[in-house]
Design an enzyme around this catalytic site. Structure first.
Site, PDB file in Angstrom:
ATOM      1  CG  HIS A   1      -1.885   0.992   1.416  1.00 51.59           C
ATOM      2  ND1 HIS A   1      -1.616   2.272   1.847  1.00 51.59           N
ATOM      3  CD2 HIS A   1      -3.222   0.952   1.196  1.00 51.59           C
ATOM      4  CE1 HIS A   1      -2.744   2.965   1.894  1.00 51.59           C
ATOM      5  NE2 HIS A   1      -3.737   2.191   1.503  1.00 51.59           N
ATOM      6  CG  ASP A  55       0.601  -2.340   6.378  1.00 44.81           C
ATOM      7  OD1 ASP A  55      -0.331  -2.343   7.209  1.00 44.81           O
ATOM      8  OD2 ASP A  55       0.531  -1.780   5.271  1.00 44.81           O
ATOM      9  CD  GLN A 112      -6.831  -4.526   4.030  1.00 42.40           C
ATOM     10  OE1 GLN A 112      -7.783  -5.242   4.322  1.00 42.40           O
ATOM     11  NE2 GLN A 112      -6.972  -3.276   3.667  1.00 42.40           N
ATOM     12  CE  LYS A 145      -7.274  -0.074   6.079  1.00 47.26           C
ATOM     13  NZ  LYS A 145      -7.981   0.244   4.846  1.00 47.26           N
ATOM     14  CB  CYS A 203      -3.841   3.403  -1.507  1.00 49.67           C
ATOM     15  SG  CYS A 203      -4.971   4.759  -1.272  1.00 49.67           S
TER      16      CYS A 203
END
Ligand code: PMP
Length: 418
Positions: A134, A211, A214, A237, A375
Site C-alpha cells: 500500500h 503492516d 488488512q 479496519k 492506494c
C-alpha cells in the site's frame, strides 16, 4: 484457496445472522435495495458495543487524561490505559508500554520512519519492501530515503500476486536495515509468508515492520510468536472507530527511539534550557489523544476476541471460495491476485468494462465494492491496469450477499458492454 464452495450457509459452524444483528448499519437500504457491503478492506462496519462505548464516554466519562486530579479525569485516564492493555492482549505484546496509540497504520509507519528511521538509517543503507505494498508502506520510506540517502529496494511479485521469495532473499544483505512488508495485500488479498520474512530479515540483521492493516481481524495475530520488531494497524479496519490505531514496537527499540512530535504529555520536564522526554509509550503520544477512539477500539477488539476465530476465518475462506467460483463464471473477468494463501479480497478486471462504471452501477443495486488503484499503484502497474474492481468480505457477510454481488454484476454487464 482450496475450500470447496458450499452453498448452504446453515451447514457452516458459524452463526452469521447472529453476528449481523450486532452491526446496525448492515440493516440499511441503499438506493432502495438492501445494502450489500463488500468494501471491508477499505473500512469495516462497527458493532453496537463500539458505538455504545463512544456514546457512553461522551455522555458520562468525558475528561482530558493524565494531568487531571478530578474524578472524571482519573477515570478517563484509567480507561485509556485499559484500552492500551486490551490492544496488548489482542496482539499478544509482552508489555502494554509497547503499544503506541496513533491515528492508524499510516501514522504508525510514518512514526517509525521519522524516529527509528532517521536515527538509524544512513547513506547507502537499504530498506526492503515488496511490490504489493500500500502507498502507506512505500511513500514514508521514500521520504526517509530522500532525507538520509538510503535506498529503497523492492522484492517483485509473480503473476499470482505472491512475493518472489528467492528474489526477496537475494535482495537482503548487510546493507538492509529495515524490511517493511504487508501481512495481507489490500489490493490482491495475498497473505504473505510473514514468519519466513521475519526469520530471513533477522538472519540478515535487519529490523522488520509488518503492516497489519488488512490482517488484524483476518488472521491470528501474535507479535511475540511472529517475532516482528514493529507491527502497525488501524482501528477502523478492525470494527473500531476511524482516527485511531496502534504501533507495536519491541520495548528495546522504542526506548532507543527519539520522540515523534513535540508537545504535552511526551515530556517529563520542560525548561527553555532543556527538555526531558517522557518514557515509552507516552514519549510518542504528544497532545490530547483520541480518547474515545482508544476506548472504542478496545471494545472492537474485545468483541472480536470473544468470537471463535477459526470459525470466523473458515467463514471468510468460504465466502472467498464462493466469490471466486462465481467470478470465474463471468465472461471476460480476470481475477487479479490468485495467491495460494488469500484473504477474503477479490480483485478483478472485466474486459472492456471500466471498474468505476461497474462500481457505480452496482451501487444502484445496493452493492458497495471499491474500484480504482486501492492506494497500490505499483500493483496495478505490475498487472498492466489502471485499476480493478474489488469485493472484500468480512465476518458479517453472507453467502447470499456474495451471490447478490455477482447477480448484480451479471445484470449490469450487458449495459456496460452495450
Ligand atoms: N496498509 C494497508 C495494507 C492498507 O490496506 C491500508 C488501508 N487501505 C493502509 C496501510 C493504511 O491504513 P490507514 O489509511 O487506515 O492508515
Amino acid at each position: 484457496m482450496t475450500a470447496k464452495p458450499v452453498l448452504n450457509e446453515r451447514a457452516l459452524p458459524f452463526d452469521v445472522e447472529r453476528i449481523r444483528r450486532d452491526f446496525p448499519l448492515l440493516a440499511r437500504k441503499v438506493n432502495g435495495k438492501p445494502l450489500v457491503y463488500a468494501d471491508n478492506a477499505a473500512t469495516t462496519q462497527k458493532p453496537s458495543v463500539v458505538i455504545e462505548r463512544l456514546r457512553h464516554y461522551y455522555e458520562f466519562e468525558n475528561a482530558n487524561i493524565h494531568r487531571g486530579v478530578h474524578t472524571l479525569s482519573a477515570e478517563a485516564t484509567a480507561a485509556h490505559e485499559q484500552a492500551r492493555d486490551a490492544i496488548q492482549r489482542f496482539i499478544n505484546a509482552r508489555e502494554s508500554r509497547e503499544i503506541i496509540f496513533t491515528r492508524g497504520a499510516t501514522e504508525s509507519i510514518n512514526l517509525v520512519a521519522q524516529t527509528w528511521g532517521l536515527r538509524n538509517l544512513h547513506a547507502d543503507d537499504e530498506i526492503l519492501i515488496s511490490a504489493l505494498e500500500h502507498h502507506a508502506n512505500i511513500v514514508p520510506w521514500q521520504m526517509l530515503c530522500e532525507q538520509t540517502g538510503a535506498r529503497l529496494r523492492v522484492a517483485p511479485i509473480n503473476d499470482r500476486g505472491e512475493i518472489e521469495m528467492e528474489q526477496f532473499e537475494a535482495l537482503l544483505s548487510a546493507r538492509t536495515k529495515l524490511v517493511a512488508v504487508a501481512h495481507i495485500s489490500n489490493a490482491l488479498g495475498t497473505i504473505n509468508p510473514v514468519e519466513k520474512i521475519v526469520q530471513l530479515a533477522h538472519e540478515a540483521g535487519s529490523v522488520v515492520l509488518i503492516d497489519g492493516a488488512q490482517s488484524i481481524i483476518h488472521c491470528a495475530i501474535d507479535v511475540q510468536a511472529l517475532g516482528c520488531d514493529f507491527f502497525v494497524f488501524s482501528g477502523h479496519k478492525a470494527l473500531g472507530p476511524t482516527g485511531i490505531g496502534a504501533l507495536y514496537g519491541r520495548a528495546e527499540l522504542l526506548e532507543a527511539m527519539p520522540p515523534y512530535q513535540g508537545g504535552g504529555d511526551m515530556i517529563k520536564t520542560v525548561s527553555f534550557e532543556r527538555t526531558e522526554y517522557n518514557d515509552i509509550p507516552f514519549r510518542f503520544e504528544a497532545g490530547t489523544p483520541h480518547i474515545a477512539g482508544a476506548l472504542g477500539l478496545a471494545s472492537a477488539l474485545d468483541y472480536f476476541a470473544a468470537l471463535d476465530l477459526p470459525a470466523v476465518l473458515a467463514h471468510e475462506e468460504h465466502l472467498l471460495a464462493v466469490a471466486t467460483t462465481r467470478a470465474e463464471a463471468v465472461p471476460g473477468l480476470r481475477i487479479i491476485g490468485q495467491a495460494a494463501h488469500k484473504a477474503s479480497v477479490l480483485s478483478f478486471d472485466i474486459e472492456g468494462v471500466h471498474p468505476q462504471d461497474l462500481g457505480t452501477l452496482l451501487d444502484h443495486h445496493g452493492v458497495a465494492i471499491r474500484t480504482g488503484h486501492h492506494c497500490a499503484m505499483p500493483v496495478m502497474q505490475r498487472f498492466g491496469l489502471a485499476g480493478t474492481a474489488r469485493a472484500s468480505f468480512a465476518l458479517y457477510n453472507t453467502v447470499a450477499e456474495v451471490h447478490a454481488v455477482f447477480d448484480a454484476i451479471d445484470k449490469v454487464l450487458p449495459m456496460l458492454r452495450a
